[in-house]
Design a protein around this motif. Structure first.
Motif, PDB file in Angstrom:
ATOM      1  N   LEU A  50      16.743 -17.244 -82.863  1.00 24.58           N
ATOM      2  CA  LEU A  50      17.336 -15.915 -82.737  1.00 24.58           C
ATOM      3  C   LEU A  50      16.850 -15.289 -81.439  1.00 24.58           C
ATOM      4  CD1 LEU A  50      16.911 -14.494 -86.352  1.00 24.58           C
ATOM      5  CD2 LEU A  50      19.094 -14.908 -85.207  1.00 24.58           C
ATOM      6  N   GLY A  51      17.788 -14.753 -80.652  1.00 23.18           N
ATOM      7  CA  GLY A  51      17.405 -14.077 -79.424  1.00 23.18           C
ATOM      8  C   GLY A  51      16.936 -12.660 -79.699  1.00 23.18           C
ATOM      9  N   ASP A  52      16.444 -12.000 -78.668  1.00 21.12           N
ATOM     10  CA  ASP A  52      16.016 -10.611 -78.804  1.00 21.12           C
ATOM     11  C   ASP A  52      17.176  -9.699 -79.200  1.00 21.12           C
ATOM     12  OD1 ASP A  52      13.401 -11.243 -78.132  1.00 21.12           O
ATOM     13  OD2 ASP A  52      13.734 -10.919 -75.986  1.00 21.12           O
ATOM     14  N   ASP A  53      18.399 -10.138 -78.894  1.00 20.34           N
ATOM     15  CA  ASP A  53      19.593  -9.365 -79.245  1.00 20.34           C
ATOM     16  C   ASP A  53      20.119  -9.708 -80.639  1.00 20.34           C
ATOM     17  OD1 ASP A  53      20.461 -11.930 -78.743  1.00 20.34           O
ATOM     18  OD2 ASP A  53      21.795 -11.396 -77.081  1.00 20.34           O
ATOM     19  N   GLU A 107      12.166 -21.685 -81.269  1.00 20.88           N
ATOM     20  CA  GLU A 107      13.082 -22.581 -81.966  1.00 20.88           C
ATOM     21  C   GLU A 107      12.429 -23.166 -83.209  1.00 20.88           C
ATOM     22  OE1 GLU A 107      15.675 -26.609 -80.958  1.00 20.88           O
ATOM     23  OE2 GLU A 107      15.161 -25.193 -79.347  1.00 20.88           O
ATOM     24  N   GLY A 108      13.174 -23.174 -84.306  1.00 18.73           N
ATOM     25  CA  GLY A 108      12.672 -23.718 -85.561  1.00 18.73           C
ATOM     26  C   GLY A 108      13.825 -24.008 -86.499  1.00 18.73           C
ATOM     27  N   GLU A 109      13.580 -23.879 -87.801  1.00 17.17           N
ATOM     28  CA  GLU A 109      14.619 -24.135 -88.799  1.00 17.17           C
ATOM     29  C   GLU A 109      15.291 -22.826 -89.201  1.00 17.17           C
ATOM     30  OE1 GLU A 109      15.280 -26.388 -93.119  1.00 17.17           O
ATOM     31  OE2 GLU A 109      13.257 -26.113 -92.310  1.00 17.17           O
ATOM     32  N   ILE A 110      16.609 -22.851 -89.288  1.00 15.74           N
ATOM     33  CA  ILE A 110      17.375 -21.672 -89.694  1.00 15.74           C
ATOM     34  C   ILE A 110      17.293 -21.525 -91.211  1.00 15.74           C
ATOM     35  CG2 ILE A 110      19.649 -20.588 -89.723  1.00 15.74           C
ATOM     36  CD1 ILE A 110      20.331 -22.302 -87.240  1.00 15.74           C
ATOM     37  N   ILE A 124      19.147 -13.686 -91.720  1.00 10.52           N
ATOM     38  CA  ILE A 124      18.794 -14.967 -91.098  1.00 10.52           C
ATOM     39  C   ILE A 124      17.395 -14.847 -90.510  1.00 10.52           C
ATOM     40  CG2 ILE A 124      19.366 -16.625 -89.272  1.00 10.52           C
ATOM     41  CD1 ILE A 124      22.254 -15.651 -89.429  1.00 10.52           C
ATOM     42  N   ARG A 125      16.593 -15.863 -90.717  1.00  8.26           N
ATOM     43  CA  ARG A 125      15.317 -15.923 -90.024  1.00  8.26           C
ATOM     44  C   ARG A 125      15.043 -17.362 -89.611  1.00  8.26           C
ATOM     45  NH1 ARG A 125      10.909 -14.420 -94.785  1.00  8.26           N
ATOM     46  NH2 ARG A 125      10.971 -16.387 -95.951  1.00  8.26           N
ATOM     47  N   ILE A 126      14.166 -17.512 -88.632  1.00  7.79           N
ATOM     48  CA  ILE A 126      13.799 -18.828 -88.113  1.00  7.79           C
ATOM     49  C   ILE A 126      12.377 -19.128 -88.568  1.00  7.79           C
ATOM     50  CG2 ILE A 126      13.605 -20.290 -86.083  1.00  7.79           C
ATOM     51  CD1 ILE A 126      16.433 -19.223 -86.604  1.00  7.79           C
TER      52      ILE A 126
END
Length: 243
Positions: free
Chosen positions: A224-227, A187-190, A171-173
């Motif tokens: 995506l968070g840092d975790d 925040e962006g598109e998944i 997964i990337r944003i």
């Protein structure tokens, strides 16, 4: 076929591998056991119905109870008679069971697995939010979940995230305007790709829906968070979903 909630319906082609893998994954994520009894109102033409209800039950040898059509009173009777432990139903169906005149007189204490937010939860006697499947993110194109956490994860974690990418998935944003990958927390598109991603749309060329790295832009917003936990924020295109 996808539902076509924000675009025209499209045929989604999958290999047999996808539902098999996802069925085993759902069994693991929901922590189903062979002695569980599952009552489902989910349709089996839907990917989650196939994997979450039917496939997961078959994977562990659990008993699955089916009704040809849904009726709240009959469903309550079935829960009591079959000592159902897990209920999969739509919110309006759970509401109709909770408000049914016979609900208060039925022994529904066998039910252990149902969303705590369900109107049926207090009726069956659940006191704490110890189990739930809302900590997941997926779509028809990935044959249900591409990210998830176990149903018994802490309630606060299930409430704030949709899990980490499942094994074999990525997964990337990205920036929805130019496809540039964004940093953690932005925040962006998944965008997704992976093991259970579809073989393709029926009669649609891959270059029309995949980027140069093979990622599928979902038209969903999130970050995506840092975790590495995914947080879904909603559709980027206009959508009103009822029921």
């Amino acid at each position: 076929y996808t539902s076509g909630t924000t675009a025209l319906p499209k045929g989604v082609l999958h290999s047999q591998r996808a539902p098999v893998i996802q069925s085993w994954r759902f069994a693991e994520l929901m922590e189903l056991r062979a002695d569980d009894v599952v009552l489902t109102a989910q349709p089996f033409f839907w990917t989650a119905g196939i994997c979450m209800s039917l496939g997961a039950s078959l994977a562990v040898g659990a008993k699955i109870v089916l009704e040809e059509t849904f009726d709240a009173g009959r469903a309550l009777e079935t829960i009591e008679r079959e000592k159902v432990t897990t209920v999969h139903a739509w919110p309006h169906q759970e509401k109709s069971m909770a408000e049914h005149p016979t609900a208060a007189t039925r022994d529904l204490s066998s039910v252990l697995h149902i969303e705590f937010s369900s109107p049926l939860a207090p009726v069956v006697g659940l006191k704490e939010d110890e189990w739930g499947t809302y900590g997941a993110y997926g779509m028809s194109e990935t044959f249900t979940s591409v990210a998830a956490i176990t149903a018994s994860s802490p309630a606060k974690l299930r409430a704030r995230t949709h899990g980490r990418a499942l094994p074999g998935n990525s997964i990337r944003i990205v920036d929805p305007t130019d496809g540039t990958e964004l940093a953690r927390g932005e925040e962006g598109e998944i965008a997704v790709k992976g093991l259970t991603f579809m073989r393709g749309y029926y009669k649609v060329e891959p270059e029309l829906y995949l980027d140069q790295d093979g990622y599928f832009d979902t038209q969903d917003g999130g970050f995506l968070g840092d975790d590495e936990y995914l947080v879904w924020k909603g559709r980027l295109s206009g959508l009103i979903k009822t029921g």
